[in-house]
Design an enzyme around this catalytic site. Structure first.
Site, PDB file in Angstrom:
ATOM      1  CG  LEU A   1       1.727   2.404   2.838  1.00 60.67           C
ATOM      2  CD1 LEU A   1       3.010   3.016   2.284  1.00 60.67           C
ATOM      3  CD2 LEU A   1       0.536   2.869   2.021  1.00 60.67           C
ATOM      4  CG  ASP A   2       2.165  -5.546   2.815  1.00 57.73           C
ATOM      5  OD1 ASP A   2       1.362  -5.748   1.877  1.00 57.73           O
ATOM      6  OD2 ASP A   2       3.058  -6.353   3.124  1.00 57.73           O
ATOM      7  CB  ILE A   3      -3.597  -3.641   6.014  1.00 56.22           C
ATOM      8  CG1 ILE A   3      -3.030  -2.603   6.986  1.00 56.22           C
ATOM      9  CG2 ILE A   3      -4.761  -4.387   6.650  1.00 56.22           C
ATOM     10  CD1 ILE A   3      -2.542  -3.164   8.295  1.00 56.22           C
TER      11      ILE A   3
ATOM     12  CB  THR B   1       0.543  -7.651  -0.706  1.00 58.67           C
ATOM     13  OG1 THR B   1       1.638  -7.692   0.221  1.00 58.67           O
ATOM     14  CG2 THR B   1       0.330  -9.033  -1.298  1.00 58.67           C
TER      15      THR B   1
END
Length: 189
Positions: free
Chosen positions: A48-50, A87
């Site tokens: 969920l935050d690659i 992000t």
């Protein structure tokens, strides 16, 4: 501070001209990230935050990397699979819209990293929630991106990108489709 190497964003900024022209190296980087994501998926988690800052490169020859910042990881077996973590500028439409997330939610972000490596720029250059929401709402596909210089991107990379960066998750590639793509077939496995 404890993982040796430098983040992909810094490494790319430092080596932009070399990396951008080396499609095999780009394929190797994306392949290694995809393998890391697949391992997460096999454990029933998504990241969920690659983003480039969460990919630590310890070597480019051969490519060795580590995916970090697992704070936003979510278990896919949860009943309520909705969150707005991540992000802005990198996270998928379903996360921005606080919709259900899926295994291929991280594929969107991986596609944005591929876009950055191939073009040298972010597709959605913002970290503002509302501006990012507007960008995603206006985005239909890569064919609508005005300044995309397709003559310097191999067709198989464009095809992969187009299938990774899909607003609707059901049209987006799975991790296995990414790993089997013709662009990644150039990687020595």
């Amino acid at each position: 501070n404890f993982v040796p190497g430098e983040d992909l964003y810094y490494s790319f900024s430092k080596n932009k001209k070399i990396i951008k022209k080396n499609h095999k190296l780009i394929a190797e980087i994306i392949y290694e990230i995809a393998l890391g994501l697949k391992e997460l998926f096999l454990q029933n988690y998504i990241h969920l935050d690659i983003k480039p800052e969460n990919i630590i490169i310890s070597s480019l020859n051969p490519v060795k990397l580590t995916i970090i910042d697992l704070a936003y990881c979510q278990n896919l077996s949860k009943k309520n699979r909705k969150t707005n973590k991540g992000t802005y500028g990198w996270t998928s439409p379903e996360i921005i819209l606080y919709n259900t997330y899926y295994y291929n939610t991280d594929i969107w972000s991986l596609g944005l990293i591929l876009y950055l490596l191939l073009t040298g720029k972010m597709l959605f250059n913002t970290n503002d929630k509302y501006e990012y929401f507007d960008c995603i709402a206006d985005f239909t596909n890569l064919h609508g991106v005005e300044d995309l210089d397709v003559k310097n991107i191999p067709n198989n990379a464009l095809y992969l990108l187009d299938n990774m960066i899909q607003n609707i998750h059901t049209y987006r590639y799975t991790i296995d489709q990414v790993l089997k793509s013709s662009f990644l077939k150039q990687v020595d496995k």
